[in-house]
Design a protein around this motif. Structure first.
Motif, PDB file in Angstrom:
ATOM      1  N   SER A 124      -9.537   5.683   4.135  1.00 51.93           N
ATOM      2  CA  SER A 124      -8.750   5.123   3.184  1.00 51.93           C
ATOM      3  C   SER A 124      -7.506   5.135   3.301  1.00 51.93           C
ATOM      4  O   SER A 124      -6.997   6.140   4.248  1.00 51.93           O
ATOM      5  N   SER A 172     -10.110   4.576  -8.734  1.00 48.73           N
ATOM      6  CA  SER A 172      -9.861   5.764  -8.236  1.00 48.73           C
ATOM      7  C   SER A 172     -10.665   6.004  -7.124  1.00 48.73           C
ATOM      8  O   SER A 172     -11.810   5.346  -6.796  1.00 48.73           O
ATOM      9  N   ASP A 173     -10.184   6.837  -6.220  1.00 55.20           N
ATOM     10  CA  ASP A 173     -10.882   7.077  -4.945  1.00 55.20           C
ATOM     11  C   ASP A 173     -12.331   7.562  -5.207  1.00 55.20           C
ATOM     12  O   ASP A 173     -13.359   7.327  -4.507  1.00 55.20           O
ATOM     13  N   TRP A 193     -10.472   0.881   1.307  1.00 53.45           N
ATOM     14  CA  TRP A 193     -11.292   1.729   1.598  1.00 53.45           C
ATOM     15  C   TRP A 193     -12.350   1.317   2.705  1.00 53.45           C
ATOM     16  O   TRP A 193     -12.918  -0.025   2.613  1.00 53.45           O
ATOM     17  N   GLY A 204      -7.558  -1.460 -11.930  1.00 56.73           N
ATOM     18  CA  GLY A 204      -7.664  -0.507 -10.877  1.00 56.73           C
ATOM     19  C   GLY A 204      -8.994   0.381 -10.336  1.00 56.73           C
ATOM     20  O   GLY A 204      -9.637   0.652 -11.546  1.00 56.73           O
ATOM     21  N   ALA A 235      -5.092   0.466  -6.884  1.00 59.19           N
ATOM     22  CA  ALA A 235      -5.337   1.844  -7.459  1.00 59.19           C
ATOM     23  C   ALA A 235      -5.487   2.061  -8.790  1.00 59.19           C
ATOM     24  O   ALA A 235      -4.689   0.963  -9.371  1.00 59.19           O
ATOM     25  N   SER A 236      -5.895   3.125  -9.674  1.00 57.21           N
ATOM     26  CA  SER A 236      -5.777   2.966 -11.139  1.00 57.21           C
ATOM     27  C   SER A 236      -4.480   2.685 -11.384  1.00 57.21           C
ATOM     28  O   SER A 236      -3.449   3.174 -10.790  1.00 57.21           O
ATOM     29  N   HIS A 237      -4.257   1.921 -12.592  1.00 58.81           N
ATOM     30  CA  HIS A 237      -2.961   1.836 -13.092  1.00 58.81           C
ATOM     31  C   HIS A 237      -2.828   1.443 -14.619  1.00 58.81           C
ATOM     32  O   HIS A 237      -3.992   1.334 -15.123  1.00 58.81           O
ATOM     33  N   LYS A 296      -5.138  -0.196  -2.323  1.00 57.52           N
ATOM     34  CA  LYS A 296      -5.719   0.816  -1.705  1.00 57.52           C
ATOM     35  C   LYS A 296      -6.749   0.210  -0.781  1.00 57.52           C
ATOM     36  O   LYS A 296      -7.369  -0.891  -1.089  1.00 57.52           O
ATOM     37  N   THR A 323      -0.121   0.107  -6.550  1.00 57.07           N
ATOM     38  CA  THR A 323      -0.478   0.451  -5.607  1.00 57.07           C
ATOM     39  C   THR A 323      -1.829  -0.106  -4.993  1.00 57.07           C
ATOM     40  O   THR A 323      -2.825  -0.058  -5.532  1.00 57.07           O
ATOM     41  N   GLU A 329      -3.481   3.934   1.471  1.00 57.87           N
ATOM     42  CA  GLU A 329      -2.819   3.520   0.429  1.00 57.87           C
ATOM     43  C   GLU A 329      -1.469   2.791   0.793  1.00 57.87           C
ATOM     44  O   GLU A 329      -0.856   3.270   1.714  1.00 57.87           O
TER      45      GLU A 329
END
Length: 332
Positions: free
Chosen positions: A294, A276-277, A312, A274, A257-259, A310, A308, A296
């Protein structure tokens, strides 16, 4: 691989020779180079190359280049694979010649594993540093298996296969698996791991994720596991993957995930911090895929300095077009 009578006779002639049968038996256990086969068969390279040429012309085996090395494998064509499987399974594994071949094959694979272990050891500290920042691989793998389900399917492609781990965990489900990676060192690791796990119906090869060397509509499941953050154009990689999916085929992406952990960019060559959805969903939609699910995975220990993971899952939307027609046929 349907054939005319004459074509079938030619195929049978290609297989009906002791050395070529030995080659088919060996390739049914995994991909091998000319040098590997020369050592195992205890024959000259020109002679082995001649046998390989005849098997290639008959469509029973395939060849692919990896740098200066050429690897040989059982052909991708399903009918050809069925033919080879039917022949190979009729050969007595206790035959003295076959037993000697398997002993030499084991020696070749042991050397592969030793080289792979050396490379893995040299890079383990770097990988372990990143692993310590996110959820355990075991948790992610369990979720992957649950999400994909237990129904068998024909073919799987793992883009950026790395150690070949996904080919290993999905091996009970697919009939033919292919892993692709740019790194020859990682391909050596993957081959060694697949050999150790006894996965003979998967192969790995070198290739560019932006231009994978496969025909359109070739795979039922494609995975991109912890790869997108290394790419300067992740959207293109997703578009190329979507091109290779069969109607109703599935694409699984695992990434961060974005970080804001800039040191991963500076010290570990991460191009993207990372995703985003919304980013992933937009890229999937542009590629003709529908996001179905999806998940997490919270990082170990929590905190802002953790990652984190993810997951998908997307599907080729041509299923939505084909499904009514299929239902109509079934009711007739």
């Amino acid at each position: 691989m349907t054939s005319t009578l004459d074509g079938l006779v030619d195929t049978l002639k290609a297989a009906a020779e002791t050395s070529r049968l030995r080659i088919l038996v060996l390739l049914s256990r995994g991909d091998l180079t000319v040098s590997d086969l020369t050592e195992i068969l205890n024959q000259s390279q020109p002679r082995v190359s001649r046998h390989l040429k005849l098997l290639l012309e008959a469509g029973l085996i395939g060849r692919y280049q990896e740098g200066s090395w050429a690897f040989f494998r059982i052909a991708d064509d399903e009918a050809a694979r069925d033919f080879v499987h039917g022949v190979v399974t009729r050969i007595d594994g206790g035959d003295p010649q076959v037993e000697r071949d398997f002993e030499r094959l084991a020696a070749v694979k042991n050397r592969r594993q030793a080289r792979a272990a050396e490379y893995f050891s040299a890079n383990a500290a770097s990988w372990d540093e990143i692993r310590s920042l996110h959820a355990s691989d075991r948790a992610v793998e369990a979720a992957l298996l649950k999400l994909v389900g237990k129904r068998p399917f024909q073919s799987m492609l793992d883009l950026g296969t790395g150690t070949g781990r996904l080919l290993e965990i999905f091996a009970p489900l697919y009939r033919r698996g292919v892993g692709m990676d740019m790194s020859r060192e990682m391909l050596a690791v993957a081959r060694a791991n697949l050999d150790r796990a006894g996965v003979a119906h998967a192969q790995v090869r070198q290739g560019d994720i932006y231009a994978p060397p496969f025909e359109r509509d070739s795979f039922d499941l494609i995975t991109i596991h912890q790869v997108l953050h290394y790419l300067d154009d992740p959207a293109l990689a997703i578009r190329e993957a979507s091109r290779l999916l069969r109607p109703s085929g599935r694409l699984v992406i695992v990434d961060f995930a974005s970080h804001a952990l800039e040191f991963l960019r500076e010290e570990h060559a991460h191009m993207r911090l990372g995703f985003s959805d919304r980013q992933i969903a937009d890229w999937l939609a542009e590629s003709g895929l529908d996001l179905e699910a999806s998940e997490e995975f919270e990082p170990r220990g929590g905190g802002e300095d953790r990652l984190t993971v993810k997951l998908w899952l997307a599907r080729d939307r041509r299923l939505l077009i084909a499904e009514p027609a299929r239902a109509e046929r079934e009711t007739v």
